[in-house]
Design an enzyme around this catalytic site. Structure first.
Site, PDB file in Angstrom:
ATOM      1  N   ARG A  88       0.822  -1.204   0.000  1.00  0.00           N
ATOM      2  CA  ARG A  88       0.000   0.000   0.000  1.00  0.00           C
ATOM      3  C   ARG A  88       0.858   1.256   0.000  1.00  0.00           C
ATOM      4  NH1 ARG A  88      -2.437   2.616   4.565  1.00  0.00           N
ATOM      5  NH2 ARG A  88      -4.243   3.879   3.968  1.00  0.00           N
ATOM      6  N   LYS A 148       3.658  -7.663  11.942  1.00  0.00           N
ATOM      7  CA  LYS A 148       2.971  -7.786  10.653  1.00  0.00           C
ATOM      8  C   LYS A 148       3.183  -9.167  10.047  1.00  0.00           C
ATOM      9  CE  LYS A 148       2.415  -5.524   6.159  1.00  0.00           C
ATOM     10  NZ  LYS A 148       2.735  -4.319   5.356  1.00  0.00           N
ATOM     11  N   ARG A 278      -1.360   4.001  12.943  1.00  0.00           N
ATOM     12  CA  ARG A 278      -0.538   3.091  13.727  1.00  0.00           C
ATOM     13  C   ARG A 278      -0.801   3.338  15.204  1.00  0.00           C
ATOM     14  NH1 ARG A 278       5.633   5.498  13.068  1.00  0.00           N
ATOM     15  NH2 ARG A 278       5.179   7.600  13.797  1.00  0.00           N
TER      16      ARG A 278
END
Length: 284
Positions: A88, A148, A278
């Protein structure tokens, strides 16, 4: 049509995809269940093609090139390595050595009434098909233990002579543990949750649920999935910081997939693809 939910923690065979010697079968390092993948896709997307590559610049880039050239046939493109993988906002996606990650893209014609929330629906389908402990970080990441695990990239194209929009859905999923240097967020690996799983087995496990979810999204949109997404939302009730400097408390997603954030100026809905979020206490 309503979105069918796979059972939490549903098990699928991990498979035995022993590494090959480099150079076998066109350079592929793993034994991929090509016939099974084709059968799975044919049942859900008649006429779909399956292509396996040892190395490519980017599976999304390649399928977007084809879509802009007029391709409308559903297609699955898998690469053991990507030299220019994309995430992204143009961020690079590092696939590592063959087998370190699963990198694939799925292209198909799609005509939903509202495109909002498609990347969330894709992430939810992948997470539910793999493990109940996997969380979702708005708008396109899978996390485990604040690290992640995977990223989703959704792009669309319409060729000049075509009326149908082609969607290209890219998934990058970490399979094996890797050092954290060079990553914007510490990486997690699927093998930490499913010991012995490899890239071919992971793809076989998630492909059908992913296609079904996209088809259901086309009919029903994201609203029926919002509660399931929120049940896995790793940002829920946490202080967050937006890329524009705004800070607030994340309160889950709404029916359109927009992130709800309580800020000093009041409730804000975040839907722009250009905004990153975040946890305020660190991490990404």
């Amino acid at each position: 049509m309503s979105a069918a939910r796979p059972p939490e923690g549903a098990k699928a065979p991990l498979g035995g995809s022993a590494p090959r010697t480099a150079g076998e079968r066109g350079g592929l390092h793993f034994i991929w269940p090509a016939a099974d993948l084709r059968a799975t896709l044919e049942a859900l997307l008649p006429g779909a093609t399956v292509e396996l590559r040892a190395r490519i610049d980017s599976t999304n880039t390649e399928l977007m090139r084809r879509a802009r050239a007029g391709a409308t046939t559903p297609a699955l493109l898998v690469a053991e390595q990507q030299s220019a993988g994309r995430g992204r906002l143009g961020r690079p996606w590092q696939s590592g050595a063959p087998g370190a990650a699963l990198s694939f893209s799925l292209a198909l014609p799609l005509a939903p009434r509202d495109w909002s929330g498609l990347s969330l629906a894709v992430g939810l389908a992948v997470a539910e098909s793999l493990h109940p402990a996997i969380g979702l970080k708005w708008p396109n990441d899978l996390w485990w233990q604040d690290r992640k695990l995977a990223g989703i990239l959704v792009e669309t194209a319409v060729a000049p002579a075509q009326a149908t929009r082609q969607v290209v859905i890219g998934v990058g999923l970490n399979i094996a543990p890797r050092p954290g240097e060079g990553f914007s967020a510490p990486p997690a690996a699927l093998q930490e949750l499913l010991p012995g799983v490899d890239a071919p087995a992971a793809l076989a496990r998630l492909l059908a649920p992913l296609v079904r979810a996209v088809r259901c999204f086309e009919q029903d949109g994201f609203a029926p999935l919002a509660a399931r997404f929120n049940a896995r939302d790793v940002l829920a009730r946490r202080p967050v910081r937006l890329s524009d400097g705004t800070e607030g408390l994340a309160l889950g997603v709404g029916p359109s997939g927009a992130l709800q954030v309580d800020t000093a100026a009041g409730r804000r809905e975040i839907s722009s693809a250009e905004v990153s979020v975040r946890p305020a206490e660190g991490g990404r």
